[in-house]
Design a protein around this motif. Structure first.
Motif, PDB file in Angstrom:
ATOM      1  N   LYS A 128       3.888   2.596   2.082  1.00 21.21           N
ATOM      2  CA  LYS A 128       3.477   2.867   3.465  1.00 21.21           C
ATOM      3  C   LYS A 128       3.396   1.580   4.277  1.00 21.21           C
ATOM      4  CE  LYS A 128      -0.383   4.893   2.533  1.00 21.21           C
ATOM      5  NZ  LYS A 128      -1.676   5.614   2.711  1.00 21.21           N
ATOM      6  N   SER A 129       2.940   0.508   3.634  1.00 20.61           N
ATOM      7  CA  SER A 129       2.836  -0.763   4.340  1.00 20.61           C
ATOM      8  C   SER A 129       2.973  -1.912   3.346  1.00 20.61           C
ATOM      9  CB  SER A 129       1.510  -0.880   5.098  1.00 20.61           C
ATOM     10  OG  SER A 129       0.421  -0.929   4.190  1.00 20.61           O
ATOM     11  N   LYS A 188       8.786   2.044   6.874  1.00 21.69           N
ATOM     12  CA  LYS A 188       8.355   2.952   7.941  1.00 21.69           C
ATOM     13  C   LYS A 188       9.240   4.195   8.003  1.00 21.69           C
ATOM     14  CE  LYS A 188       6.410  -0.713  10.856  1.00 21.69           C
ATOM     15  NZ  LYS A 188       6.562  -1.492  12.120  1.00 21.69           N
ATOM     16  N   TYR A 247       5.463   4.240  -6.371  1.00 25.00           N
ATOM     17  CA  TYR A 247       4.770   4.514  -5.119  1.00 25.00           C
ATOM     18  C   TYR A 247       5.758   4.524  -3.963  1.00 25.00           C
ATOM     19  CZ  TYR A 247       0.617   2.932  -7.758  1.00 25.00           C
ATOM     20  OH  TYR A 247      -0.370   2.775  -8.697  1.00 25.00           O
ATOM     21  N   ARG A 248       5.580   5.474  -3.059  1.00 23.45           N
ATOM     22  CA  ARG A 248       6.297   5.391  -1.788  1.00 23.45           C
ATOM     23  C   ARG A 248       5.500   4.456  -0.895  1.00 23.45           C
ATOM     24  NH1 ARG A 248      10.404   7.938  -0.085  1.00 23.45           N
ATOM     25  NH2 ARG A 248      10.142   9.643  -1.584  1.00 23.45           N
ATOM     26  N   ASP A 256       0.877  -1.164   0.000  1.00 20.35           N
ATOM     27  CA  ASP A 256       0.000   0.000   0.000  1.00 20.35           C
ATOM     28  C   ASP A 256       0.915   1.215   0.000  1.00 20.35           C
ATOM     29  OD1 ASP A 256      -2.205   1.614   0.047  1.00 20.35           O
ATOM     30  OD2 ASP A 256      -2.578   1.393   2.196  1.00 20.35           O
ATOM     31  N   GLY A 257       0.570   2.226  -0.773  1.00 20.65           N
ATOM     32  CA  GLY A 257       1.442   3.386  -0.842  1.00 20.65           C
ATOM     33  C   GLY A 257       0.811   4.548  -1.567  1.00 20.65           C
ATOM     34  N   GLU A 258       1.591   5.595  -1.735  1.00 19.40           N
ATOM     35  CA  GLU A 258       1.139   6.802  -2.414  1.00 19.40           C
ATOM     36  C   GLU A 258       2.038   7.061  -3.606  1.00 19.40           C
ATOM     37  OE1 GLU A 258       1.366   9.844   0.527  1.00 19.40           O
ATOM     38  OE2 GLU A 258      -0.443   9.177   1.607  1.00 19.40           O
ATOM     39  N   GLY A 268      10.332   5.508   5.189  1.00 20.56           N
ATOM     40  CA  GLY A 268      10.170   6.116   3.872  1.00 20.56           C
ATOM     41  C   GLY A 268      11.220   5.714   2.866  1.00 20.56           C
TER      42      GLY A 268
END
Length: 252
Positions: free
Chosen positions: A163-164, A216, A160-161, A149-151, A218
């Motif tokens: 996130k999890s 976590k 994507y960076r 999951d990311g942005e 980044g």
């Protein structure tokens, strides 16, 4: 790794992909039962003399080109304790350098840059980050993969960076259908993280868990690559890959 797609074993496709990205130091994590991998890339004078000058000499040239251009080193993984453990086993061969990981049962192909070449270009823009290759899979199949999951990064529609990350979640638990496939670029920091990563419930050390530690902070980017992947670790995927390559070569 030695199963052939047409005339080349999967491990050779992996080596050639690494070479296409400018990598010529091949660190093989194997087992005592996989001596055929080492044998494949070593010279065999009697076999070569019987093939030279025949219609099969082009196949020999491909293997010899890899052997001449690359340095091959090997280390045995005593126990199969997960991909994270396998990568950590390779530490003596890697040292303190960034490195790529190719899982040859994920066979990737495309008309442009190889997947690893694409990832290398992204890594050059983010040299302190680990890069993982991802693709969309059906939600019914997310339990076979690590899922991210990311942005989206600014000014990007394919990176994507993270996130999890979740290892083999159920469809209900999966945050997305963006699955990690067998291509990674890792910083040497990953070895310290793996050293302190606890085994999962099956006693295996997962690279997904180690990467989550860095995510976590980044430091992990997931890249939706251009190209097609064949899951040659399954019978169906192996047959599909064989047929696809045969069509490209005009065999069928």
């Amino acid at each position: 790794e030695m199963l052939p797609i047409l005339t080349k074993p999967l491990i050779q496709y992996g080596v050639e992909e690494a070479m296409s990205a400018g990598m010529t130091t091949m660190a093989m994590v194997t087992s005592k039962y996989k001596q055929a991998i080492k044998n494949h890339f070593e010279p065999h004078a009697d076999i070569e003399s019987s093939i030279n000058g025949t219609a099969k000499s082009a196949l020999l040239d491909e293997v010899n080109h890899a052997s001449e251009q690359c340095d091959f080193t090997y280390i045995e993984q005593d126990q199969m304790l997960g991909l994270g453990h396998a990568i950590y086993t390779g530490k003596p061969l890697i040292g303190n350098d960034p490195f790529a990981v190719i899982l040859p049962d994920d066979l990737c192909t495309n008309k442009g840059d190889s997947v690893l070449t694409q990832m290398t270009k992204l890594y050059q823009q983010h040299p302190d980050h680990c890069i993982v290759a991802i693709e969309e899979v059906p939600m019914t199949e997310v339990d076979k993969y690590g899922v991210i999951d990311g942005e989206l990064l600014e000014d990007s529609d394919d990176a994507y960076r993270v996130k999890s990350m979740v290892e083999k979640p159920s469809p209900e638990e999966a945050p997305t259908n963006l699955a990690i496939i067998g291509r990674y670029i890792l910083t040497p920091e990953i070895f310290n993280v793996l050293e302190s990563t606890a085994p999962d419930k099956n006693g295996e050390i997962q690279i997904t868990d180690a990467l989550m530690t860095l995510a976590k902070e980044g430091k992990v980017i997931a890249y939706k690559f251009q190209g097609e992947r064949f899951d040659c670790g399954s019978v169906k995927g192996f047959v599909v890959a064989t047929n696809a390559f045969a069509k490209v070569d005009g065999i069928i």
